[in-house]
Design a protein around this motif. Structure first.
Motif, PDB file in Angstrom:
ATOM      1  N   ALA A  19      79.612 156.383  59.003  1.00  0.00           N
ATOM      2  CA  ALA A  19      80.690 157.431  59.558  1.00  0.00           C
ATOM      3  C   ALA A  19      80.218 158.773  59.606  1.00  0.00           C
ATOM      4  O   ALA A  19      80.554 159.561  60.541  1.00  0.00           O
ATOM      5  CB  ALA A  19      81.973 157.228  58.785  1.00  0.00           C
ATOM      6  N   GLY A  20      79.505 159.017  58.489  1.00  0.00           N
ATOM      7  CA  GLY A  20      78.988 160.422  58.249  1.00  0.00           C
ATOM      8  C   GLY A  20      78.049 160.720  59.255  1.00  0.00           C
ATOM      9  O   GLY A  20      78.004 161.928  59.863  1.00  0.00           O
ATOM     10  N   GLU A  53      79.609 170.858  59.253  1.00  0.00           N
ATOM     11  CA  GLU A  53      78.199 169.919  59.105  1.00  0.00           C
ATOM     12  C   GLU A  53      78.177 169.745  57.607  1.00  0.00           C
ATOM     13  O   GLU A  53      77.567 168.788  57.076  1.00  0.00           O
ATOM     14  CB  GLU A  53      77.297 170.616  59.687  1.00  0.00           C
ATOM     15  N   LYS A  54      77.768 171.053  56.786  1.00  0.00           N
ATOM     16  CA  LYS A  54      77.484 171.161  55.467  1.00  0.00           C
ATOM     17  C   LYS A  54      78.373 170.118  54.490  1.00  0.00           C
ATOM     18  O   LYS A  54      78.034 169.499  53.739  1.00  0.00           O
ATOM     19  CB  LYS A  54      77.324 172.463  54.951  1.00  0.00           C
ATOM     20  N   ARG A  55      79.738 170.448  54.674  1.00  0.00           N
ATOM     21  CA  ARG A  55      80.735 169.713  54.058  1.00  0.00           C
ATOM     22  C   ARG A  55      80.443 168.164  54.437  1.00  0.00           C
ATOM     23  O   ARG A  55      80.577 167.414  53.332  1.00  0.00           O
ATOM     24  CB  ARG A  55      81.973 170.167  54.447  1.00  0.00           C
ATOM     25  N   LEU A  56      80.345 167.939  55.338  1.00  0.00           N
ATOM     26  CA  LEU A  56      80.526 166.432  55.549  1.00  0.00           C
ATOM     27  C   LEU A  56      79.171 165.792  55.113  1.00  0.00           C
ATOM     28  O   LEU A  56      79.168 164.622  54.804  1.00  0.00           O
ATOM     29  CB  LEU A  56      80.204 166.152  57.499  1.00  0.00           C
ATOM     30  N   TYR A  57      77.948 166.455  55.267  1.00  0.00           N
ATOM     31  CA  TYR A  57      76.780 166.022  54.921  1.00  0.00           C
ATOM     32  C   TYR A  57      76.707 165.907  53.281  1.00  0.00           C
ATOM     33  O   TYR A  57      76.160 164.704  52.929  1.00  0.00           O
ATOM     34  CB  TYR A  57      75.432 166.877  55.367  1.00  0.00           C
ATOM     35  N   GLY A  58      77.380 167.083  52.580  1.00  0.00           N
ATOM     36  CA  GLY A  58      77.185 166.788  51.309  1.00  0.00           C
ATOM     37  C   GLY A  58      78.436 166.026  50.690  1.00  0.00           C
ATOM     38  O   GLY A  58      78.219 165.276  49.656  1.00  0.00           O
ATOM     39  N   ILE A  59      79.396 165.663  51.243  1.00  0.00           N
ATOM     40  CA  ILE A  59      80.552 164.980  50.690  1.00  0.00           C
ATOM     41  C   ILE A  59      80.695 163.467  51.181  1.00  0.00           C
ATOM     42  O   ILE A  59      81.362 162.640  50.647  1.00  0.00           O
ATOM     43  CB  ILE A  59      81.996 165.808  50.788  1.00  0.00           C
ATOM     44  N   ILE A  60      80.454 163.156  52.517  1.00  0.00           N
ATOM     45  CA  ILE A  60      80.327 162.154  52.993  1.00  0.00           C
ATOM     46  C   ILE A  60      79.243 161.238  53.225  1.00  0.00           C
ATOM     47  O   ILE A  60      78.923 160.280  52.616  1.00  0.00           O
ATOM     48  CB  ILE A  60      81.241 162.282  54.340  1.00  0.00           C
ATOM     49  N   PHE A 104      66.058 163.669  58.394  1.00  0.00           N
ATOM     50  CA  PHE A 104      65.635 164.311  59.897  1.00  0.00           C
ATOM     51  C   PHE A 104      67.228 165.220  60.385  1.00  0.00           C
ATOM     52  O   PHE A 104      66.826 166.605  60.758  1.00  0.00           O
ATOM     53  CB  PHE A 104      65.486 163.579  60.742  1.00  0.00           C
ATOM     54  N   CYS A 105      68.330 164.564  60.097  1.00  0.00           N
ATOM     55  CA  CYS A 105      69.445 165.248  60.478  1.00  0.00           C
ATOM     56  C   CYS A 105      69.932 166.408  59.493  1.00  0.00           C
ATOM     57  O   CYS A 105      70.151 167.432  60.029  1.00  0.00           O
ATOM     58  CB  CYS A 105      70.536 164.348  60.294  1.00  0.00           C
ATOM     59  N   GLN A 106      69.348 166.280  58.412  1.00  0.00           N
ATOM     60  CA  GLN A 106      69.347 167.361  57.554  1.00  0.00           C
ATOM     61  C   GLN A 106      68.721 168.564  57.879  1.00  0.00           C
ATOM     62  O   GLN A 106      69.053 169.646  57.719  1.00  0.00           O
ATOM     63  CB  GLN A 106      69.100 166.951  55.851  1.00  0.00           C
TER      64      GLN A 106
END
Ligand code: HEM
Length: 194
Positions: A19-20, A53-60, A104-106
């Motif tokens: 999902a993330g 993006e930062k929240r989604l990447y870090g939290i999910i 790569f997405c990061q």
């Protein structure tokens, strides 16, 4: 019993991780397209997408990956014999590619934040199909294991998945072209009126 707990949370981790990943690259599409907006909308949108993006990447997304991998290690440690299975080796190769895609997405997320990424929305849309292909292959391997049939049925299903992904891309392209045409004709009409 531990095996079933690990499997359940392995699958929960997979759902959260994917999902993330899917939503993250969708945000990249909007982020890239925000560059086409006039100011001040452009700066406001870019800041908002950067935060999302930062929240989604870090939290999910990253926790999803950690839970998936941690529970996979749990599965293997409760049933070490599974490591001998050929299907698992192919699956691990696919998962290694998926983890590469995650990082790569990061990198792209950081480049977008610094305004150093020149990818277009259309390119991000195409990139977002990569995890779909990996998802299909990994799930088929996990379910069929060594008896994954490589007959016509599997290839037809695979071709249908690819065709579906391609038609989503074409539809998005057509919608974008229609929008551009409409904007051009509106611009022509307004200059004609002046
Ligand atoms: C570190 C990477 C991974 C390892 C080592 C791993 C390993 C395993 C193992 C040992 C099982 C149990 C198999 C069984 O009991 O039949 C399993 C189940 C499963 N895994 Fe993974 N896995 C990994 C990542 C993934 C990913 C990324 C996905 C999805 C894209 C995934 C999808 C599944 C599914 C759907 C099952 C359930 C299969 C079933 O019960 O029929 N796994 N995995």
């Amino acid at each position: 019993m531990a095996y079933y707990w690990f499997k359940a949370f392995h699958l929960i981790g997979v759902v959260v991780w994917f999902a993330g990943l899917f939503y993250l690259v969708r945000l990249f599409v909007y982020h890239a397209e925000a560059k086409l907006e006039p100011e001040p909308a452009q700066s406001i949108l870019k800041k908002q997408y950067e935060l999302m993006e930062k929240r989604l990447y870090g939290i999910i997304t990253t926790p999803g990956m950690i839970v998936t991998v941690a529970c996979a290690i749990g599965l293997i440690s409760t049933e070490p014999g599974i490591m001998k299975a050929g299907w698992l080796h192919i699956k691990l190769t696919m998962v290694a590619i998926l983890i590469g895609y995650h990082f790569f997405c990061q990198r792209i997320m950081n480049q977008l934040a610094k305004d150093e990424c020149n990818w277009t929305g259309q390119q991000f849309r195409a990139l977002n199909e990569a995890p779909t292909v990996l998802l299909v292959i990994i799930v088929l391997l996990a379910v069929f294991k060594n008896s994954l049939p490589l007959d016509i049925t599997t290839w037809v299903i695979f071709a249908l998945v690819v065709a579906m992904a391609a038609s989503i891309q074409l539809y998005a392209k057509k919608r974008r072209q229609d929008k551009e045409k409409l904007a051009q004709s509106q611009e022509l009409a307004s200059t004609g009126a002046e």
